[in-house]
Structure formats: structure tokens, C-alpha cells
Scaffold this motif. Structure first.
Motif, PDB file in Angstrom:
ATOM      1  N   LYS A   6      -6.659  -4.255  -6.560  1.00 17.46           N
ATOM      2  CA  LYS A   6      -7.833  -3.628  -7.159  1.00 17.46           C
ATOM      3  C   LYS A   6      -7.394  -2.638  -8.224  1.00 17.46           C
ATOM      4  O   LYS A   6      -6.422  -1.897  -8.032  1.00 17.46           O
ATOM      5  CB  LYS A   6      -8.673  -2.919  -6.094  1.00 17.46           C
ATOM      6  N   ASN A   7      -8.130  -2.634  -9.343  1.00 14.12           N
ATOM      7  CA  ASN A   7      -7.830  -1.658 -10.379  1.00 14.12           C
ATOM      8  C   ASN A   7      -8.510  -0.324 -10.039  1.00 14.12           C
ATOM      9  O   ASN A   7      -9.249  -0.229  -9.043  1.00 14.12           O
ATOM     10  CB  ASN A   7      -8.255  -2.189 -11.755  1.00 14.12           C
ATOM     11  N   PRO A   8      -8.248   0.733 -10.814  1.00 12.97           N
ATOM     12  CA  PRO A   8      -8.832   2.051 -10.470  1.00 12.97           C
ATOM     13  C   PRO A   8     -10.351   2.059 -10.391  1.00 12.97           C
ATOM     14  O   PRO A   8     -10.941   2.934  -9.746  1.00 12.97           O
ATOM     15  CB  PRO A   8      -8.336   2.950 -11.611  1.00 12.97           C
ATOM     16  N   GLN A   9     -10.997   1.090 -11.032  1.00 15.25           N
ATOM     17  CA  GLN A   9     -12.458   1.006 -10.978  1.00 15.25           C
ATOM     18  C   GLN A   9     -12.956   0.173  -9.798  1.00 15.25           C
ATOM     19  O   GLN A   9     -14.153  -0.064  -9.641  1.00 15.25           O
ATOM     20  CB  GLN A   9     -13.008   0.419 -12.280  1.00 15.25           C
ATOM     21  N   GLY A  10     -12.016  -0.315  -8.971  1.00 14.64           N
ATOM     22  CA  GLY A  10     -12.385  -1.076  -7.802  1.00 14.64           C
ATOM     23  C   GLY A  10     -12.599  -2.559  -8.044  1.00 14.64           C
ATOM     24  O   GLY A  10     -13.060  -3.281  -7.146  1.00 14.64           O
ATOM     25  N   LYS A  11     -12.255  -3.033  -9.228  1.00  8.52           N
ATOM     26  CA  LYS A  11     -12.441  -4.443  -9.557  1.00  8.52           C
ATOM     27  C   LYS A  11     -11.206  -5.243  -9.173  1.00  8.52           C
ATOM     28  O   LYS A  11     -10.074  -4.814  -9.407  1.00  8.52           O
ATOM     29  CB  LYS A  11     -12.729  -4.590 -11.053  1.00  8.52           C
TER      30      LYS A  11
ATOM     31  N   TYR B  45      -8.222  -7.847  -9.250  1.00  9.16           N
ATOM     32  CA  TYR B  45      -7.411  -8.565 -10.234  1.00  9.16           C
ATOM     33  C   TYR B  45      -6.265  -9.244  -9.502  1.00  9.16           C
ATOM     34  O   TYR B  45      -6.021  -8.980  -8.315  1.00  9.16           O
ATOM     35  CB  TYR B  45      -6.907  -7.649 -11.356  1.00  9.16           C
TER      36      TYR B  45
END
Length: 257
Positions: free
Chosen positions: A200-205, A207
Motif C-alpha cells: 500500500k502506498n501512503p494514501q492507502g492505495k 500497488y
């Protein structure tokens, strides 16, 4: 007018890669050299071409020498296309691609931008060779590769290649004295057992990073994988006709009419 062969050099690691610099050092002694290579790494691009964006090709000087160099914004196949159609003074007598940082043996040939550039030249009727060294490091030592690159190239310049055939040359990661010679091979049957590392990226998405393990499924001693494991340079003639000729007769027995 020069009587030397006109040699087009390209790659998929980018025009500043040490591998292409080593290839240039060999080729300037064999002919008049034009370099047209990607302006950034294009590994794993296969035979991709640019259809929906502008292409740029800029005259550059990465290293001093008699060669002329162009940095191209496109893929390796783009580089060959634009070189032939726009940048070179005439159709080249030979196209060499590489020296790739890493293996292009076995199944890797279908993913390789290095080999796709060579195949693109072959489609145009130009004898072509893809060279790869089994060392992925940016600072790989290409010195032991050079005599074998020279030998294969000289033979192609002398004898040519059949239409529709290019050479896939892989060189083991070894010192010159450790390489036993050259083997003419077939492509080993192999595949990649792949997986995706989900994060998860810092925005919670979510990848994903692709990872995998190369698996050689072939025990033959006439394959490129066997040759490389036993410290031989492998030379595989590759064709870009993908027709499964052996299946045509059986396919004709199907009720398709």
C-alpha cells in the motif's frame, strides 16, 4: 565513400549504459558506426513501438570516437525504425544490439528489448545480432565479452544470415580464461514462476511489484542454458516467424469450415 560496412548499434539499457559503450569499442574497428539508442532504460519492453506519443531523436556525444550517436525517446524497436528511415545515410549492413546487462537466454528472448531491436532489423532484411552478458550490475566488466562479440560479428559480416533469422548471443559472467568457447544451441524450454508483492502506498492505495523465479525445464545438453552453466558462449539462431508449422496438418483436420 567509405567501403566499410555500416553498423547500427542499439540496446535497451539506454545510450549511457556501459554495455553499449563496450559494444561500440568493438564495432568501431569493424565498420562505420551509428548509434541510435533509448535515452533511458527500456528493459523488458519486448517489441513495443510508440504509436500515441511524439518521438525525439537528438544527436549526442556520450563518448569520444568516430561513431555518430543519437539518443531516442522511444523503445528499442523504435530506435531501429527511426534509424533506418530517418537518421542513417543508407540501409545498414548490420545491426548489433547490446551488450545487455543480464541474460536473454531461453524464454527471456520474448521479453527482451535487446533482442526485439535485433529482430526489428531482421524484419527489415538486415543481418542482426543481440548480445547479452550474464551480469545485471551496472558496473559489469565487459572485457571478457569483447573477443566473442568480435568473432561472432566478423562471421556474420563475412557469411551473412538467412532471411528471417537473427542471432541471440549470451555470454557467461566469467573471466576470459574461464570461458571455454562458443556453442551453437537451441533455446531451452523454460518459464518464469511469477508472483506479485502487494503493498500500500501512503494514501492507502494498493500497488504491486512483479517478482519471480526463472525455471529451466530442459535437461538437454544442446541448449543455451546448458552452455551458459558450463561456461560457454551460447549462440541461438532466432526466427521471427511464430507459426507452429508442425501443427498445421493436424489443425486442418478440425471442423472449422
Amino acid at each position: 565513400m567509405s567501403k566499410k560496412p555500416l553498423i547500427l548499434i542499439t540496446n535497451d539499457d539506454g545510450i549511457t549504459a556501459p554495455g553499449i559503450r563496450a559494444l561500440i569499442e568493438v564495432m568501431v574497428n569493424l565498420g562505420d558506426v551509428f548509434v541510435v539508442a533509448p535515452d533511458s532504460p527500456q528493459s523488458g519492453m519486448g517489441h513495443a513501438i510508440t504509436l500515441d506519443a511524439m518521438l525525439f531523436a537528438q544527436n549526442v556525444e556520450i563518448s569520444k570516437g568516430p561513431q555518430k550517436e543519437f539518443s531516442c525517446s522511444g523503445t528499442p524497436a523504435d530506435c531501429v525504425k527511426i534509424a533506418i528511415r530517418e537518421l542513417l545515410p543508407r540501409t545498414p549492413d548490420l545491426c548489433v544490439s547490446g551488450i545487455n546487462h543480464g541474460s536473454n537466454s531461453a524464454i527471456n528472448v520474448i521479453y527482451s528489448g535487446t533482442m526485439s531491436a535485433a529482430i526489428e532489423a531482421g524484419i527489415e532484411g538486415i543481418p542482426a545480432i543481440g548480445f547479452s552478458l550474464l551480469d545485471y550490475a551496472w558496473d559489469a566488466n565487459f572485457e571478457a565479452s569483447k573477443p566473442y562479440v568480435k568473432k561472432v560479428t566478423e562471421n556474420v559480416l563475412k557469411s551473412g544470415l538467412p532471411k528471417g533469422v537473427v542471432l541471440n548471443v549470451n555470454i557467461p559472467n566469467a573471466k576470459s580464461g574461464d570461458i571455454k568457447g562458443i556453442k551453437i544451441c537451441r533455446q531451452a524450454k523454460s518459464n518464469w514462476v511469477e508472483s506479485f508483492d502487494k503493498r500500500k502506498n501512503p494514501q492507502g492505495k494498493d500497488y504491486y511489484w512483479l517478482s519471480g523465479k526463472f525455471v529451466n525445464l530442459d535437461n538437454g545438453e544442446d541448449t543455451d542454458e546448458w552452455a551458459l552453466e558450463n561456461h560457454y558462449v551460447s549462440v541461438v539462431p532466432v526466427q521471427f516467424d511464430l507459426t507452429a508449422h508442425h501443427f498445421i496438418q493436424q489443425l486442418n483436420t478440425w471442423n472449422l469450415k
